[in-house]
Motif scaffolding. Structure first.
Motif, short mmCIF file in Angstrom:
data_model
loop_
_atom_site.label_atom_id
_atom_site.label_comp_id
_atom_site.label_asym_id
_atom_site.label_seq_id
_atom_site.Cartn_x
_atom_site.Cartn_y
_atom_site.Cartn_z
N VAL A 131 0.84 -1.19 0.00
CA VAL A 131 0.00 0.00 0.00
C VAL A 131 0.88 1.25 0.00
O VAL A 131 1.84 1.34 0.76
CB VAL A 131 -0.92 0.03 1.25
N VAL A 133 1.55 4.89 1.14
CA VAL A 133 1.17 5.63 2.35
C VAL A 133 2.00 6.90 2.44
O VAL A 133 3.00 7.07 1.72
CB VAL A 133 1.40 4.77 3.62
N TYR A 243 -2.65 6.34 6.26
CA TYR A 243 -3.29 5.65 5.15
C TYR A 243 -4.35 6.59 4.58
O TYR A 243 -5.30 6.96 5.27
CB TYR A 243 -3.92 4.34 5.61
N LEU A 244 -4.18 6.98 3.34
CA LEU A 244 -5.05 7.99 2.74
C LEU A 244 -6.45 7.44 2.49
O LEU A 244 -6.61 6.30 2.02
CB LEU A 244 -4.44 8.49 1.44
N ALA A 251 -3.19 6.18 -2.24
CA ALA A 251 -3.50 5.00 -1.45
C ALA A 251 -3.51 3.74 -2.30
O ALA A 251 -4.08 2.72 -1.92
CB ALA A 251 -4.87 5.17 -0.77
N LEU A 312 -8.90 -0.73 4.15
CA LEU A 312 -8.24 0.37 3.44
C LEU A 312 -9.14 0.90 2.33
O LEU A 312 -9.89 0.15 1.70
CB LEU A 312 -6.91 -0.11 2.86
N ALA A 314 -8.60 2.10 -0.85
CA ALA A 314 -7.75 2.24 -2.04
C ALA A 314 -8.58 2.67 -3.24
O ALA A 314 -9.80 2.45 -3.29
CB ALA A 314 -7.07 0.91 -2.34
#
Length: 338
Positions: A131, A133, A243-244, A251, A312, A314
């Motif tokens: 991922v 970040v 974590y966006l 992300a 997450l 993403a």
């Protein structure tokens, strides 16, 4: 054409002689499997030795960068001796899929991996995930931005670092091109350059710069932080991870994966190898050794504190579309980012 394949077990004097002569003709004919690996030898050799033992047959491996090996497979065409392509990123697999060089995998193998982490044509599967970040220095950043698009703002001038030659950074930029379009991505890159973004040789150097306070924010993959914590303990690492949210391009979840080449001499063995690489043993190896996410459904990661993959946010993107690396490199050069 020379193909320096490395053997994983020392057998057959005749094969060793062929290798020493460096001739491509006949390579793979005695082996049970030939793999072209874009993943680092130091990382995957122990796993491929386990694979060889599991298969009960010899495995030959050629190592190189994923992009170089994908190009080599395309150049070799139907004459390639490769049975499997083990790629560091989805883009190289997407490039081979686009040219029709990968064979569709059996549905039971595909079903072991979530659809978004495998080829849309069913011709490759993800093995491990990473991922993108933001690593940030908590003493310098009260609140990390929720989008990489904000890093061009004056408040971040001279405070952001990145690794321009890193494949994952380039894949992230490619993902931004897919999501936001070329014009918006080009403008973002130019904005980052104008805002004094600092280039480093690799992600480790970026993280070290955040830890020391040299920069406030670094664009990295998640596992560099977790590797550092495993080495020094969380108390020995100043940087924190953000974590966006909201499907931000920053992300991106990219995967290392595997595809089976059309026309390979050892199809049945190659299929067994794919299933082994999706087994709990192999998936746990990636989690233990690289702090990446296992891609096989039902296999839990072993990294303490790592957020669950399904938690997450993403971006929704066909990872196979991350194949336009050359266009990304051109854009990075034009923006003065490499």
């Amino acid at each position: 054409m020379r193909h320096p394949l490395r053997r994983l077990s020392s057998v057959l004097i005749l094969t060793a002689l062929v290798l020493s002569l460096g001739t491509a003709c006949g390579l793979g004919s005695e082996a049970g499997l030939v793999i072209y690996s874009g993943r680092n030898e130091g990382l995957v050799k122990p796993l491929l030795e386990k694979l060889e033992k599991s298969l009960g047959t010899d495995v030959e491996v050629r190592y190189g960068s994923s992009a170089e090996l994908a190009a080599q497979i395309l150049e070799e065409g139907a004459k390639s001796k490769a049975d499997l392509f083990l790629s560091q990123d989805a883009g190289a697999l997407g490039a081979l899929a686009k040219e029709g060089r990968l064979e569709r995998l059996p549905q039971p193998s595909l079903d072991k991996v979530p659809a978004k982490f495998r080829g849309s044509a069913g011709d490759w599967v993800g093995l491990s995930g990473r991922v993108r970040v933001l690593a940030y220095h908590p003493g310098q950043v009260a609140k990390a931005p929720d989008t990489v698009r904000d890093l061009v703002k004056p408040e971040w001038r001279g405070k952001v670092g990145y690794a321009p030659t890193n494949a994952s950074f380039q894949a992230f930029v490619t993902g931004m091109r897919v999501l936001d379009g070329d014009e918006a991505t080009r403008n973002w890159l130019k904005g980052m350059k104008a805002n004094g973004v600092k280039a480093y040789d690799n992600n480790i150097a970026v993280l070290d710069a955040v830890n020391s306070g040299q920069i406030s924010i670094g664009l990295i993959n998640h596992y560099y932080w977790y590797e550092k914590v495993a080495e020094k303990g969380e108390g020995g690492v100043t940087a924190k991870l953000h974590y966006l949210p909201g499907g931000d391009p920053g992300a991106l979840i990219n995967v290392a994966g595997v595809g089976m080449l059309k026309g390979g001499e050892h199809r049945a063995t190659a299929l067994k190898a794919v299933d082994y690489l999706l087994s709990k043993e192999a998936q746990t190896y990636f989690s233990d050794e690289t702090k990446e996410y296992p891609m096989a459904i039902g296999v839990a990661g072993t990294v303490p504190g790592l957020p669950p993959l399904d938690s997450l946010k993403a971006p929704e993107i066909d990872l196979g579309k991350l194949d336009s690396l050359q266009q990304t490199l051109t854009m990075l050069r034009e923006a003065g980012m490499v």
